[in-house]
Scaffold this motif. Sequence first.
Motif, mmCIF file in Angstrom:
data_model
loop_
_atom_site.group_PDB
_atom_site.id
_atom_site.type_symbol
_atom_site.label_atom_id
_atom_site.label_comp_id
_atom_site.label_asym_id
_atom_site.label_seq_id
_atom_site.Cartn_x
_atom_site.Cartn_y
_atom_site.Cartn_z
ATOM 1 N N GLN A 18 -5.849 -15.731 -11.077
ATOM 2 C CA GLN A 18 -5.164 -14.592 -10.987
ATOM 3 C C GLN A 18 -6.926 -13.843 -10.844
ATOM 4 O O GLN A 18 -7.377 -13.479 -11.431
ATOM 5 C CB GLN A 18 -4.523 -13.734 -12.554
ATOM 6 C CG GLN A 18 -3.426 -13.921 -12.276
ATOM 7 C CD GLN A 18 -2.729 -14.226 -13.570
ATOM 8 O OE1 GLN A 18 -2.660 -14.543 -14.441
ATOM 9 N NE2 GLN A 18 -1.983 -12.088 -13.895
ATOM 10 N N GLU A 20 -8.469 -11.159 -12.088
ATOM 11 C CA GLU A 20 -8.202 -9.988 -13.521
ATOM 12 C C GLU A 20 -9.756 -11.103 -13.542
ATOM 13 O O GLU A 20 -10.374 -10.685 -14.406
ATOM 14 C CB GLU A 20 -7.208 -10.717 -14.161
ATOM 15 C CG GLU A 20 -7.656 -9.825 -15.574
ATOM 16 C CD GLU A 20 -7.545 -8.168 -15.557
ATOM 17 O OE1 GLU A 20 -8.199 -7.624 -16.337
ATOM 18 O OE2 GLU A 20 -7.196 -7.276 -14.401
ATOM 19 N N TYR A 21 -9.614 -12.409 -13.671
ATOM 20 C CA TYR A 21 -10.239 -13.480 -14.086
ATOM 21 C C TYR A 21 -11.520 -13.424 -13.419
ATOM 22 O O TYR A 21 -12.829 -14.340 -14.488
ATOM 23 C CB TYR A 21 -9.726 -14.754 -14.868
ATOM 24 C CG TYR A 21 -9.236 -14.547 -15.572
ATOM 25 C CD1 TYR A 21 -8.931 -14.140 -16.925
ATOM 26 C CD2 TYR A 21 -7.437 -14.427 -15.048
ATOM 27 C CE1 TYR A 21 -7.696 -14.732 -17.659
ATOM 28 C CE2 TYR A 21 -6.597 -14.513 -16.541
ATOM 29 C CZ TYR A 21 -6.976 -14.712 -17.346
ATOM 30 O OH TYR A 21 -5.449 -14.507 -18.462
ATOM 31 N N THR A 23 -13.342 -10.943 -12.374
ATOM 32 C CA THR A 23 -14.006 -9.122 -11.390
ATOM 33 C C THR A 23 -14.817 -8.848 -12.670
ATOM 34 O O THR A 23 -15.270 -8.540 -13.140
ATOM 35 C CB THR A 23 -12.537 -8.465 -11.462
ATOM 36 O OG1 THR A 23 -11.332 -8.725 -10.995
ATOM 37 C CG2 THR A 23 -13.374 -6.785 -11.446
ATOM 38 N N ARG A 26 -14.816 -7.228 -16.649
ATOM 39 C CA ARG A 26 -14.017 -6.962 -17.446
ATOM 40 C C ARG A 26 -14.210 -7.775 -18.427
ATOM 41 O O ARG A 26 -15.332 -8.565 -18.540
ATOM 42 C CB ARG A 26 -13.113 -7.691 -16.345
ATOM 43 C CG ARG A 26 -12.629 -6.821 -14.676
ATOM 44 C CD ARG A 26 -11.661 -5.702 -15.227
ATOM 45 N NE ARG A 26 -10.922 -6.179 -16.216
ATOM 46 C CZ ARG A 26 -9.874 -4.937 -16.555
ATOM 47 N NH1 ARG A 26 -10.534 -3.853 -16.443
ATOM 48 N NH2 ARG A 26 -8.720 -4.978 -16.663
ATOM 49 N N TRP A 65 -5.312 -4.525 -22.574
ATOM 50 C CA TRP A 65 -6.697 -4.790 -21.651
ATOM 51 C C TRP A 65 -6.107 -6.063 -20.633
ATOM 52 O O TRP A 65 -6.410 -6.004 -19.427
ATOM 53 C CB TRP A 65 -7.637 -6.159 -22.059
ATOM 54 C CG TRP A 65 -7.163 -7.156 -22.915
ATOM 55 C CD1 TRP A 65 -6.443 -7.142 -24.577
ATOM 56 C CD2 TRP A 65 -6.875 -8.380 -23.151
ATOM 57 N NE1 TRP A 65 -6.656 -8.549 -24.392
ATOM 58 C CE2 TRP A 65 -6.446 -9.190 -23.075
ATOM 59 C CE3 TRP A 65 -6.910 -8.980 -21.220
ATOM 60 C CZ2 TRP A 65 -5.661 -10.104 -22.927
ATOM 61 C CZ3 TRP A 65 -6.812 -10.247 -20.817
ATOM 62 C CH2 TRP A 65 -6.076 -10.992 -21.843
ATOM 63 N N PHE A 66 -4.632 -6.258 -20.582
ATOM 64 C CA PHE A 66 -4.066 -7.014 -20.049
ATOM 65 C C PHE A 66 -3.227 -5.382 -18.795
ATOM 66 O O PHE A 66 -1.850 -6.072 -19.418
ATOM 67 C CB PHE A 66 -4.077 -8.226 -19.873
ATOM 68 C CG PHE A 66 -3.727 -8.979 -19.084
ATOM 69 C CD1 PHE A 66 -4.591 -9.537 -18.519
ATOM 70 C CD2 PHE A 66 -2.544 -9.300 -18.207
ATOM 71 C CE1 PHE A 66 -4.454 -10.831 -17.852
ATOM 72 C CE2 PHE A 66 -2.473 -10.238 -16.791
ATOM 73 C CZ PHE A 66 -3.405 -10.874 -16.876
ATOM 74 N N ASN A 67 -3.325 -4.716 -18.128
ATOM 75 C CA ASN A 67 -2.096 -4.114 -17.471
ATOM 76 C C ASN A 67 -1.516 -5.194 -16.279
ATOM 77 O O ASN A 67 -2.035 -4.818 -15.371
ATOM 78 C CB ASN A 67 -2.958 -3.246 -17.069
ATOM 79 C CG ASN A 67 -2.071 -2.271 -15.943
ATOM 80 O OD1 ASN A 67 -0.786 -1.893 -16.032
ATOM 81 N ND2 ASN A 67 -2.312 -0.698 -15.658
ATOM 82 N N SER A 70 -1.725 -3.012 -12.929
ATOM 83 C CA SER A 70 -2.568 -3.491 -12.266
ATOM 84 C C SER A 70 -2.597 -4.338 -10.729
ATOM 85 O O SER A 70 -2.174 -5.878 -11.239
ATOM 86 C CB SER A 70 -3.906 -3.688 -12.942
ATOM 87 O OG SER A 70 -4.951 -4.080 -12.442
ATOM 88 N N LEU A 72 -5.156 -6.554 -10.532
ATOM 89 C CA LEU A 72 -6.231 -7.088 -11.134
ATOM 90 C C LEU A 72 -4.815 -8.474 -11.930
ATOM 91 O O LEU A 72 -5.764 -9.768 -11.128
ATOM 92 C CB LEU A 72 -6.999 -6.718 -12.032
ATOM 93 C CG LEU A 72 -7.882 -6.204 -12.119
ATOM 94 C CD1 LEU A 72 -8.727 -5.192 -12.966
ATOM 95 C CD2 LEU A 72 -9.600 -6.319 -10.974
ATOM 96 N N THR A 73 -3.972 -8.348 -11.547
ATOM 97 C CA THR A 73 -2.605 -9.441 -12.014
ATOM 98 C C THR A 73 -2.918 -9.958 -10.903
ATOM 99 O O THR A 73 -1.949 -11.325 -10.838
ATOM 100 C CB THR A 73 -1.932 -8.633 -12.837
ATOM 101 O OG1 THR A 73 -1.267 -7.595 -12.236
ATOM 102 C CG2 THR A 73 -1.931 -8.172 -14.321
#
Length: 187
Positions: A18, A20-21, A23, A26, A65-67, A70, A72-73
């Motif tokens: 994902q 997220e990891y 970016t 973060r 912290w994990f929306n 978003s 970001l996922t």
Amino acid sequence: MLASINDNPPILVCADLQVEYLTPGRRHVILDGEAATARCLELLTLWRDNLWPVMHLKRIAQAAWFNPASRLTDWIAETKPRPGELTFEHPLPSAYSSARFVDYMSNIRNVRCVLIGFSLDETILATAVDGFHRSHHYQVVADAVACRQPGAGDAAAYKHAVVNVVANFATIQPSAELIRSSGAVAV
């Protein structure tokens, strides 16, 4: 014991690939993201080119912290699941926290999976442990996995320590060995 990968290919399990990891800025960004992503893409391409089974895991946690709403996922563009590839969302670190995943895995004979991706210290570790206790066989590709930065200390030493723990529950293998085997993989 070697078995032909073409006769009975293991399932490639892509864990939490994902955005997220990767970016910057973060809290849980991984340090070796580019190298791990390149290895993951190499293995994913090998599996897709040979039409071997591919499965994608996506962590949908409820932590602040994990929306999950978003962007970001979202999947990393190149790793986005294709038609015919299975996807499982899991709320807890282990993929076995998904009832669909448990049902799917319980209906496969001789479960053999190759684990790659992110969140080595969460999803990959927890899934390998849960799978071990169900007699499922996992291989973790050491250079195609990554984990978040530790709170303190050396990130490389942290990853090495986590890989050593995972080795109690899964086989650890480098991507070059898996690719080079071309026609045979250890079972």
